[in-house]
Motif scaffolding. Structure first.
Motif, PDB file in Angstrom:
ATOM      1  N   ASP A 192     -75.700   2.083  84.339  1.00  0.00           N
ATOM      2  CA  ASP A 192     -74.908   1.600  83.447  1.00  0.00           C
ATOM      3  C   ASP A 192     -74.880   2.175  82.058  1.00  0.00           C
ATOM      4  O   ASP A 192     -74.011   2.236  81.481  1.00  0.00           O
ATOM      5  CB  ASP A 192     -75.283  -0.260  83.209  1.00  0.00           C
ATOM      6  CG  ASP A 192     -74.999  -0.944  84.396  1.00  0.00           C
ATOM      7  OD1 ASP A 192     -74.148  -0.726  85.055  1.00  0.00           O
ATOM      8  OD2 ASP A 192     -75.858  -1.999  84.505  1.00  0.00           O
ATOM      9  N   ALA A 193     -76.020   2.516  81.627  1.00  0.00           N
ATOM     10  CA  ALA A 193     -76.141   3.180  80.261  1.00  0.00           C
ATOM     11  C   ALA A 193     -75.569   4.728  80.404  1.00  0.00           C
ATOM     12  O   ALA A 193     -74.785   5.129  79.651  1.00  0.00           O
ATOM     13  CB  ALA A 193     -77.714   3.431  79.914  1.00  0.00           C
ATOM     14  N   PHE A 194     -75.417   5.225  81.522  1.00  0.00           N
ATOM     15  CA  PHE A 194     -74.996   6.498  81.943  1.00  0.00           C
ATOM     16  C   PHE A 194     -73.375   6.336  82.022  1.00  0.00           C
ATOM     17  O   PHE A 194     -72.804   7.150  81.177  1.00  0.00           O
ATOM     18  CB  PHE A 194     -75.384   7.005  83.138  1.00  0.00           C
ATOM     19  CG  PHE A 194     -74.494   8.595  83.573  1.00  0.00           C
ATOM     20  CD1 PHE A 194     -75.096   9.745  82.914  1.00  0.00           C
ATOM     21  CD2 PHE A 194     -73.473   8.381  84.510  1.00  0.00           C
ATOM     22  CE1 PHE A 194     -74.336  10.825  83.155  1.00  0.00           C
ATOM     23  CE2 PHE A 194     -72.848   9.534  84.867  1.00  0.00           C
ATOM     24  CZ  PHE A 194     -73.176  10.788  84.387  1.00  0.00           C
ATOM     25  N   HIS A 195     -72.932   5.256  82.537  1.00  0.00           N
ATOM     26  CA  HIS A 195     -71.232   5.009  82.462  1.00  0.00           C
ATOM     27  C   HIS A 195     -70.903   4.567  81.090  1.00  0.00           C
ATOM     28  O   HIS A 195     -69.907   5.379  80.615  1.00  0.00           O
ATOM     29  CB  HIS A 195     -71.176   3.837  83.397  1.00  0.00           C
ATOM     30  CG  HIS A 195     -69.811   3.479  83.678  1.00  0.00           C
ATOM     31  ND1 HIS A 195     -68.798   3.071  82.559  1.00  0.00           N
ATOM     32  CD2 HIS A 195     -68.957   3.814  84.803  1.00  0.00           C
ATOM     33  CE1 HIS A 195     -67.691   2.891  83.082  1.00  0.00           C
ATOM     34  NE2 HIS A 195     -67.748   3.270  84.424  1.00  0.00           N
ATOM     35  N   ALA A 196     -71.812   3.963  80.284  1.00  0.00           N
ATOM     36  CA  ALA A 196     -71.210   3.652  78.835  1.00  0.00           C
ATOM     37  C   ALA A 196     -71.242   5.266  77.969  1.00  0.00           C
ATOM     38  O   ALA A 196     -70.310   5.180  77.140  1.00  0.00           O
ATOM     39  CB  ALA A 196     -72.402   2.857  78.345  1.00  0.00           C
ATOM     40  N   GLY A 197     -72.249   5.959  78.230  1.00  0.00           N
ATOM     41  CA  GLY A 197     -72.190   7.149  77.624  1.00  0.00           C
ATOM     42  C   GLY A 197     -71.180   8.093  78.029  1.00  0.00           C
ATOM     43  O   GLY A 197     -70.529   8.769  77.090  1.00  0.00           O
ATOM     44  N   VAL A 212     -73.158  12.158  69.792  1.00  0.00           N
ATOM     45  CA  VAL A 212     -74.398  12.436  70.134  1.00  0.00           C
ATOM     46  C   VAL A 212     -75.526  11.554  69.697  1.00  0.00           C
ATOM     47  O   VAL A 212     -76.504  11.152  70.165  1.00  0.00           O
ATOM     48  CB  VAL A 212     -74.634  13.876  70.316  1.00  0.00           C
ATOM     49  CG1 VAL A 212     -76.343  13.966  70.529  1.00  0.00           C
ATOM     50  CG2 VAL A 212     -73.919  14.498  71.418  1.00  0.00           C
ATOM     51  N   PHE A 213     -75.099  11.344  68.312  1.00  0.00           N
ATOM     52  CA  PHE A 213     -76.315  10.554  67.548  1.00  0.00           C
ATOM     53  C   PHE A 213     -76.272   9.241  68.057  1.00  0.00           C
ATOM     54  O   PHE A 213     -77.204   8.370  67.694  1.00  0.00           O
ATOM     55  CB  PHE A 213     -75.777  10.445  66.272  1.00  0.00           C
ATOM     56  CG  PHE A 213     -76.969  10.117  65.034  1.00  0.00           C
ATOM     57  CD1 PHE A 213     -78.343  10.776  65.168  1.00  0.00           C
ATOM     58  CD2 PHE A 213     -76.650   8.984  64.121  1.00  0.00           C
ATOM     59  CE1 PHE A 213     -79.340  10.221  64.167  1.00  0.00           C
ATOM     60  CE2 PHE A 213     -77.534   8.690  63.284  1.00  0.00           C
ATOM     61  CZ  PHE A 213     -78.995   9.259  63.534  1.00  0.00           C
ATOM     62  N   ALA A 214     -75.279   8.717  68.819  1.00  0.00           N
ATOM     63  CA  ALA A 214     -75.477   7.267  69.345  1.00  0.00           C
ATOM     64  C   ALA A 214     -76.550   7.129  70.036  1.00  0.00           C
ATOM     65  O   ALA A 214     -77.109   5.831  70.459  1.00  0.00           O
ATOM     66  CB  ALA A 214     -74.152   6.924  69.872  1.00  0.00           C
ATOM     67  N   ALA A 215     -77.261   8.227  70.580  1.00  0.00           N
ATOM     68  CA  ALA A 215     -78.265   7.950  71.603  1.00  0.00           C
ATOM     69  C   ALA A 215     -79.577   7.550  70.894  1.00  0.00           C
ATOM     70  O   ALA A 215     -80.475   7.241  71.423  1.00  0.00           O
ATOM     71  CB  ALA A 215     -78.500   9.278  72.385  1.00  0.00           C
ATOM     72  N   ARG A 216     -79.484   7.856  69.657  1.00  0.00           N
ATOM     73  CA  ARG A 216     -80.498   7.231  68.602  1.00  0.00           C
ATOM     74  C   ARG A 216     -80.172   5.817  68.167  1.00  0.00           C
ATOM     75  O   ARG A 216     -80.953   4.928  68.287  1.00  0.00           O
ATOM     76  CB  ARG A 216     -80.781   8.319  67.510  1.00  0.00           C
ATOM     77  CG  ARG A 216     -81.831   7.525  66.476  1.00  0.00           C
ATOM     78  CD  ARG A 216     -82.335   8.540  65.522  1.00  0.00           C
ATOM     79  NE  ARG A 216     -83.347   8.322  64.518  1.00  0.00           N
ATOM     80  CZ  ARG A 216     -84.359   8.009  64.871  1.00  0.00           C
ATOM     81  NH1 ARG A 216     -85.102   8.235  65.797  1.00  0.00           N
ATOM     82  NH2 ARG A 216     -85.474   7.689  63.557  1.00  0.00           N
ATOM     83  N   ASP A 231     -80.354   8.357  80.080  1.00  0.00           N
ATOM     84  CA  ASP A 231     -79.169   8.278  81.003  1.00  0.00           C
ATOM     85  C   ASP A 231     -77.879   8.169  80.120  1.00  0.00           C
ATOM     86  O   ASP A 231     -76.835   8.601  80.139  1.00  0.00           O
ATOM     87  CB  ASP A 231     -79.156   7.168  81.948  1.00  0.00           C
ATOM     88  CG  ASP A 231     -79.773   7.793  83.182  1.00  0.00           C
ATOM     89  OD1 ASP A 231     -79.809   8.720  83.606  1.00  0.00           O
ATOM     90  OD2 ASP A 231     -80.730   6.768  83.720  1.00  0.00           O
ATOM     91  N   TYR A 232     -77.970   7.590  78.775  1.00  0.00           N
ATOM     92  CA  TYR A 232     -77.063   7.350  78.088  1.00  0.00           C
ATOM     93  C   TYR A 232     -76.763   8.701  77.436  1.00  0.00           C
ATOM     94  O   TYR A 232     -75.479   9.038  77.212  1.00  0.00           O
ATOM     95  CB  TYR A 232     -77.497   6.433  76.889  1.00  0.00           C
ATOM     96  CG  TYR A 232     -76.083   5.922  75.971  1.00  0.00           C
ATOM     97  CD1 TYR A 232     -75.073   5.430  76.363  1.00  0.00           C
ATOM     98  CD2 TYR A 232     -76.437   6.179  74.272  1.00  0.00           C
ATOM     99  CE1 TYR A 232     -74.101   4.847  75.170  1.00  0.00           C
ATOM    100  CE2 TYR A 232     -75.695   5.552  73.379  1.00  0.00           C
ATOM    101  CZ  TYR A 232     -74.275   5.062  73.937  1.00  0.00           C
ATOM    102  OH  TYR A 232     -73.422   4.684  73.254  1.00  0.00           O
ATOM    103  N   LEU A 233     -77.561   9.417  76.945  1.00  0.00           N
ATOM    104  CA  LEU A 233     -77.603  10.635  76.238  1.00  0.00           C
ATOM    105  C   LEU A 233     -76.704  11.572  77.303  1.00  0.00           C
ATOM    106  O   LEU A 233     -75.808  12.286  77.163  1.00  0.00           O
ATOM    107  CB  LEU A 233     -78.596  11.371  75.681  1.00  0.00           C
ATOM    108  CG  LEU A 233     -78.482  12.784  75.203  1.00  0.00           C
ATOM    109  CD1 LEU A 233     -77.481  12.959  74.037  1.00  0.00           C
ATOM    110  CD2 LEU A 233     -79.927  13.297  74.819  1.00  0.00           C
ATOM    111  N   SER A 234     -77.190  11.563  78.562  1.00  0.00           N
ATOM    112  CA  SER A 234     -76.631  12.495  79.701  1.00  0.00           C
ATOM    113  C   SER A 234     -75.187  12.212  79.509  1.00  0.00           C
ATOM    114  O   SER A 234     -74.309  13.017  79.986  1.00  0.00           O
ATOM    115  CB  SER A 234     -77.639  12.228  80.819  1.00  0.00           C
ATOM    116  OG  SER A 234     -76.834  12.881  82.086  1.00  0.00           O
TER     117      SER A 234
END
Length: 307
Positions: A192-197, A212-216, A231-234
């Motif tokens: 789910d995090a990957f899909h959102a990213g 990319v800063f959203a991963a923080r 997975d979000y950053l990926s």
């Protein structure tokens, strides 16, 4: 089966050797962690002998190699073949060196494109995978990796153009050496995090260093747990890559994109391409060896295919 050549897939971190029959069939395969970057004092004979000295001594057949072994960091530099590039052209452009009594190693050239008013692009090893996967005419291929390749393939497996995206390397740098990795917990998978990213990256490819800063901030604002951040950053990085590549290649939406490579990475790209509205198909395993067979056949090392 009567051996005709030894196939070497010699990359940055690993070495794979396969004994191939006169009919282009696999007799035996071996692998070792003796990649080009691990070779000390340019002693390439030692890892080669460690993996297949017995084959060389017993059979005395030639070696066909691809990958970073032909780079400037490799055994000898094999000059790039300019696009458009075909298996037949690669067979005509071998860089050959003797490695034992009456045994030669034929290194397949890498491929280059661009220059002039566009960015130079290069590949070593991926061209052999594409030719071994027998990609159909007028297709788009994606080879995920540290340096992902998007490749246009024309008639007769001709590589007409390609572009490199250093998505995997950026992910490694950001997670291991940047502040983004400080809040991350690794070891679990969060689709789910990957899909959102991916969705975020696809939506804002022109603001890549911002999104990319959203991963923080996704963790600071309690939008995602620490375990979901990798997975979000990926997903963000792959989404940006997909959006950028699609803007350049405008793929035929009626044809699936061909994915070639590692299962886990291909699964990620399959999900990302699906979010972008593209269908995919996976190339069969063993594309590198089959690419060696195809080029060896063009060079007359292996006989013509039966039938």
């Amino acid at each position: 089966m009567n051996p005709s050549f030894i196939s070497l897939d010699w990359g940055t971190s690993s070495l794979r050797a396969t004994l191939v029959s006169a009919d282009g069939e696999i007799i035996e395969s071996r692998s070792a962690p003796g990649g080009v970057m691990t070779v000390k004092d340019r002693d390439f004979h030692t890892p080669l002998n460690a993996i297949c000295e017995d084959w060389i001594d017993i059979h005395g057949c030639p070696i066909v190699a691809s990958g970073m072994v032909g780079s400037r960091q490799g055994w000898v530099e094999a000059p790039y073949l300019a696009c458009p590039a075909t298996p037949a052209a690669a067979a005509m452009a071998f860089t050959t060196l003797p490695i034992a009594d009456k045994v030669d190693m034929h290194i397949i050239p890498g491929v280059c494109c661009g220059g002039g008013d566009s960015i130079h692009d290069v590949m070593r090893g991926e061209e052999t995978q594409i030719w071994g996967a027998a990609v159909g005419s007028e297709r788009l291929c994606v080879l995920p990796g540290t340096h992902s390749k998007w490749v246009s393939v024309g008639q007769d497996s001709m590589i007409t153009h390609f572009a490199t995206y250093i998505t995997g390397e950026l992910y490694g740098l950001l997670t291991k050496h940047g502040i983004l990795g400080r809040l991350m917990e690794f070891g679990s998978r969060d689709d789910d995090a990957f899909h959102a990213g991916v969705s975020l990256g696809l939506k804002h490819p022109n603001q890549a260093t911002h999104v990319v800063f959203a991963a923080r901030t996704a963790r600071l604002m309690d939008e995602l747990p620490s375990t979901g951040l990798p997975d979000y950053l990926s997903g963000i990085l792959i989404g940006v890559e997909v959006a950028s590549a699609m803007a350049s290649y405008t793929p035929d939406m009626t044809l699936p994109v061909v994915l070639i490579g590692d299962d886990d990475l291909c699964r990620r790209y399959e999900l990302a391409l699906g979010v972008a509205g593209l269908r995919v198909e996976r190339a069969s395993e063993g594309a590198t060896v089959q690419g060696h067979v195809r080029i060896a056949r063009e060079a007359g090392i292996v006989g013509p295919k039966a039938g």
